[in-house]
Design a protein around this motif. Structure first.
Motif: not given
Length: 325
Positions: A7-9, A79-83, A94-96, A149-152
């Motif tokens: 649904r995000r793509r 981080g910070p990481y873009p969620f 969170i991504s594996a 689609g990203g880190p989280g």
């Protein structure tokens, strides 16, 4: 082999198939009927000197904006990481790849609800800081970065009680920051009800059909349920339909029908025709919304506005229109 879409793509395949072309020049104007509560415009010196916001005119531009709409999240002090902030999800992910990089030990496997069903998914526990909030322990579900689609993604377990602001002109996302919506266009406020944590807009319709509407910041595209599709078929029997499969972040697939439908109305704000997908999502069954018309409003429609604020503390949504030119 047909493309499988999350649904995000979802919009990427519509562009590839040329299905978005009919909406290119129509989706730029929001009309006002005055039913929503209009608020006093407070000039913003940050945006006053900038050019007026022009909503994206096609799905490709929506995708470009969507990829940038992330918020800073610190995990285990790093981080910070873009969620992505996903108001359509109850749980955070969170991504594996990031979990492995941070050496987070895998915990219990728990059921994770996706758009197509439930999947037993590994979890990790870590200290999470969202924006300027205090750090706290959180359980995060673990999925591959390719799937999400990203880190989280931040779900309602991390957003509840706060305020999420989507600034489509600046292409930024903020959590609990700033008292006002940036911009100089008219601002409207709508009260919302809660359903399993989500803010439900109680005054909305599609093509004149009353619907239960949710703002889903984790979805690129807008998706209606089967009950809404059946009513739309009866009301607009000559509408042309296409079929595409959707791929959930959990790896499951579900079929979706796609068509252009006349305007979506939210309170006193009427939006023009825009592509809408229809599917028997597990999400609708989870919320007991299979018999009554319902719709998840994605970033494609949300970006018609310059800024949107979802206030989970006051149970209200604020919309800032693009400035009149």
């Amino acid at each position: 082999m047909p493309a499988r879409l999350d649904r995000r793509r979802f919009g990427a395949a519509l562009i590839a198939g040329g299905l978005a072309a009919p909406a290119v020049l129509r989706a730029t104007i929001i009309s006002r009927s005055g039913d929503a509560s209009m608020l006093e415009v407070i000039p913003d010196p940050v945006t006053r000197a900038k050019p007026a916001y022009e909503p994206p005119a096609d799905l490709k531009t929506v995708l470009d904006i969507y990829k940038r709409m992330t918020g800073p999240v610190t995990i285990a002090g790093r981080g910070p990481y873009p969620f992505v902030a996903d108001t359509g999800a109850n749980q955070s992910v969170i991504s594996a790849e990031l979990a492995a990089k941070l050496a987070l030990p895998l915990g219990d496997t728990q059921p994770l609800n996706g758009v197509a069903g439930v999947t037993d998914t590994p979890t990790v526990t870590a200290k999470v800081r969202v924006g300027g909030r205090a750090e706290r322990d959180a359980v995060l579900f673990v999925l591959s970065e390719d799937d999400i689609g990203g880190p989280g993604m931040l779900g309602l377990d991390q957003l509840d009680g706060g305020r999420l602001t989507l600034d489509f002109q600046q292409q930024t996302l903020s959590i609990d920051a700033g008292p006002f919506l940036r911009g100089e266009g008219d601002e409207y406020q709508l009260k919302a009800h809660r359903r399993d944590g989500q803010l439900t807009l109680v005054d909305a319709d599609v093509a004149g059909i009353k619907v239960t509407a949710f703002l889903d910041s984790g979805a690129q595209n807008t998706i209606g349920n089967v009950a809404l599709r059946q009513l739309a078929l009866r009301r607009y029997p000559t509408t042309q339909w296409s079929t595409l499969p959707i791929l959930s972040v959990t790896g499951q697939t579900i079929g979706a029908d796609f068509a252009d439908l006349p305007g979506l109305r939210i309170g006193g704000l009427s939006l023009p025709t825009w592509p809408v997908a229809f599917a028997d999502l597990h999400t609708f069954r989870l919320w007991n919304l299979t018999d009554a018309p319902a719709i998840l409003i994605g970033v494609d429609v949300m970006s018609r506005f310059q800024t949107i604020c979802l206030d989970f503390q006051r149970d209200e949504v604020r919309f800032r229109l693009p400035a009149r030119t």
